[in-house]
Design a protein around this motif. Structure first.
Motif, short mmCIF file in Angstrom:
data_model
loop_
_atom_site.label_atom_id
_atom_site.label_comp_id
_atom_site.label_asym_id
_atom_site.label_seq_id
_atom_site.Cartn_x
_atom_site.Cartn_y
_atom_site.Cartn_z
N GLY A 70 3.21 8.11 3.84
CA GLY A 70 3.38 8.87 5.07
C GLY A 70 4.72 9.60 4.79
O GLY A 70 5.16 10.14 5.95
N HIS A 71 5.19 10.04 3.61
CA HIS A 71 6.49 10.66 3.71
C HIS A 71 6.63 12.01 3.81
O HIS A 71 7.62 12.83 3.54
CB HIS A 71 7.39 10.12 2.31
N GLY A 72 5.28 12.61 4.01
CA GLY A 72 5.14 14.20 4.25
C GLY A 72 6.06 14.92 3.32
O GLY A 72 5.95 14.91 1.85
N HIS A 73 7.00 15.66 3.82
CA HIS A 73 7.63 16.78 3.01
C HIS A 73 8.72 16.25 2.40
O HIS A 73 9.37 16.97 1.49
CB HIS A 73 8.16 17.83 4.01
N ILE A 74 9.25 15.08 2.43
CA ILE A 74 10.64 14.40 1.89
C ILE A 74 10.16 13.08 0.88
O ILE A 74 11.09 12.27 0.77
CB ILE A 74 11.66 14.07 2.66
N ILE A 101 0.88 -1.18 0.17
CA ILE A 101 0.09 0.02 0.12
C ILE A 101 0.94 1.24 0.03
O ILE A 101 1.52 1.55 1.12
CB ILE A 101 -1.01 0.08 1.31
N ALA A 102 0.95 2.12 -1.13
CA ALA A 102 1.81 3.22 -1.36
C ALA A 102 0.84 3.98 -2.16
O ALA A 102 1.09 4.72 -3.00
CB ALA A 102 2.83 3.02 -2.27
N GLY A 103 -0.30 4.41 -1.05
CA GLY A 103 -1.44 5.12 -1.51
C GLY A 103 -1.10 6.78 -1.43
O GLY A 103 -2.10 7.63 -1.15
#
Ligand SMILES: Cc1cc2nc3c(=O)[nH]c(=O)nc-3n(C[C@H](O)[C@H](O)[C@H](O)COP(=O)(O)OP(=O)(O)OC[C@H]3O[C@@H](n4cnc5c(N)ncnc54)[C@H](O)[C@@H]3O)c2cc1C
Length: 429
Positions: A392-396, A267-269
């Motif tokens: 969940g990688h946010g800003h990066i 899951i990479a949504g």
């Protein structure tokens, strides 16, 4: 760049069928690393990467284009609690929350604030530092194989401070970055003027991140990645995933009119991953930090390197298509349309910083997939080990996409990695 062990591809007997949900830069990188690990991979996304209009919905389309290897500080730094009232009152600030959105954000904000204690920040910086040192080991071969090395601009990246007080406030963050091995150089106002003569002289000092590079066009990187994936026998299915069933022998994924079956699921949504995790039976404290960009089509030549005033919260990134000014944080969920006040403020500020910037063009709203502690989620589902999370990688997320994919491939093949994934587990809140 930290060493990372080579992946050992499995033989035909261990080869698995794997579905990856999400064709953002994280899903695409993961899918290719899984192919390299010996598996048969299908990607499902409701937006086709080849359809540029539809693909604007992905966070991977409109980011600030920087491989931000020095970005090891979380968003929630000590003192953030004092800023929350300001966020609610000032719609033009770098961080904002609209009152209407506040009630649904309370659990996320609570965890966000709890992540901002000095001890937590110290821990989080260590985890991010280790991930960022490994990041290039995830990207380098993808960039090469995708044939997009010409997109890489090795210019570093510049942070600017308007006065000594702002610079002194940044000191503790600089020290933490130094601890994590980030290579930086402090520049005087004269040195900044020599590097960036078109900037209005509204700065006192600069901080140059020496190892950062930018990609001239992240969408072309996406196209290069999907091309590599298809060349290696990958399958792309265009459709919205609305059900996941965990059978004994297979995992079923419903997208469009059909069910697809696979041995494993990734899951990479991006920012929509909480809904997908819920279909598996897992809860996660994921929300979105909405961010914007404004393109100034005639200003691509005004700056030498991506430039950011931390106090304004956006990057000005020079690209062939123009100057992309991208950033700011708006906590406000996935469902609401763009708020024009946010891009108007960006435009107004840029005109003060770069007086020759010219007309503004396209604006864009993107949804960063954000955990309260600024750490991604990478690892197996506690409910079903056949499901692996990568979001969940946010800003990066652009920066960490490659290494996230490489780590997922190691997990699937049960091959050891030199990083501890415990802090990235889905149920840490
Ligand atoms: C303004 C801004 C500036 C940024 N600047 C930078 C930067 O300079 N450097 C950096 O490293 N990062 C940056 N980022 C962050 C980075 O862009 C994101 O972290 C990254 O793109 C996330 O990638 P992703 O693949 O996880 O998500 P996405 O790119 O959003 O992809 C997720 C995909 O999943 C699909 N999907 C979700 N649910 C379903 C479903 N149910 N069925 C089918 N498909 C589904 C979506 O359609 C989407 O295509 C920035 C972000 C913003 C908003």
């Amino acid at each position: 760049m930290a060493d990372f062990p080579d992946i050992e591809p499995v033989g035909p007997a261990q080869r698995r069928t794997i579905i990856v949900i999400g064709a953002g830069v994280v899903g695409l990188s993961t899918a290719i690393w899984l192919q390299r690990a010996g598996h048969a991979v299908t990607i499902i996304d409701r937006h086709s990467p080849w359809d540029v209009e539809a693909y604007r919905g992905a966070s991977s389309f409109g980011n600030a284009c920087t491989m931000a290897f020095g970005a090891c500080l979380p968003v929630a730094m000590p003192g953030i609690l004092k800023q929350v009232p300001g966020m609610l009152l000032d719609r033009s600030g770098p961080l904002s929350i609209f009152w209407r959105d506040f009630p649904h954000l309370v659990p996320w904000l609570w965890s966000f604030i709890r992540s901002s204690t000095p001890a937590q920040v110290d821990r989080i910086v260590g985890v991010l530092g280790a991930l960022l040192r490994a990041a290039e080991a995830g990207h380098a071969s993808l960039i090469k194989e995708a044939g997009v090395s010409d997109l890489v601009r090795n210019t570093g990246c510049l942070y600017l401070f308007r006065n000594e007080q702002e610079f002194q406030q940044a000191r503790s963050g600089i020290a933490l970055r130094e601890r994590e091995g980030v290579r930086m150089e402090i520049l005087s106002a004269t040195q900044v003027a020599e590097r960036e003569p078109r900037l209005a002289p509204r700065y006192h000092k600069g901080l140059c991140f020496l190892d950062v590079y930018s990609l001239d066009n992240p969408y072309r990187y996406v196209l290069g990645l999907i091309d590599v994936f298809m060349r290696h026998g990958g399958q792309f299915i265009h459709g919205e995933v609305d059900q996941i069933r965990r059978g004994e022998s297979h995992i079923g994924v419903h997208a469009g009119p059909d069910w697809q079956a696979a041995d494993q699921l990734v899951i990479a949504g991006g920012a929509w991953s909480a809904t997908l995790a819920a279909m598996v039976g897992d809860r996660v404290r994921l929300d979105t930090e909405r961010g914007y960009h404004v393109l100034f089509p005639e200003a691509g030549g005004l700056l030498h390197a991506p430039t950011c005033y931390p106090v304004h919260g956006f990057y000005m990134t020079p690209l062939t298509e123009g100057l992309r000014v991208a950033g700011t944080v708006e906590l406000g969920g996935l469902g609401l349309p763009p708020r024009p006040v946010r891009t108007e403020v960006i435009e107004r500020k840029v005109r003060r910083l770069l007086p020759d910037v010219g007309p503004a063009g396209r604006t864009w709203l993107g949804f960063r997939p954000s955990m309260p502690d600024s750490l991604p989620v990478i690892g197996a589902s506690p409910t079903d080990a056949r499901v692996i999370y990568a979001f969940g990688h946010g800003h990066i997320g652009l920066t960490l996409a490659g290494i996230s994919g490489r780590m997922v491939a190691h997990l699937v093949n049960r091959q050891a990695i030199p990083l501890d994934l415990t802090p990235l587990r889905i149920n840490r809140f």
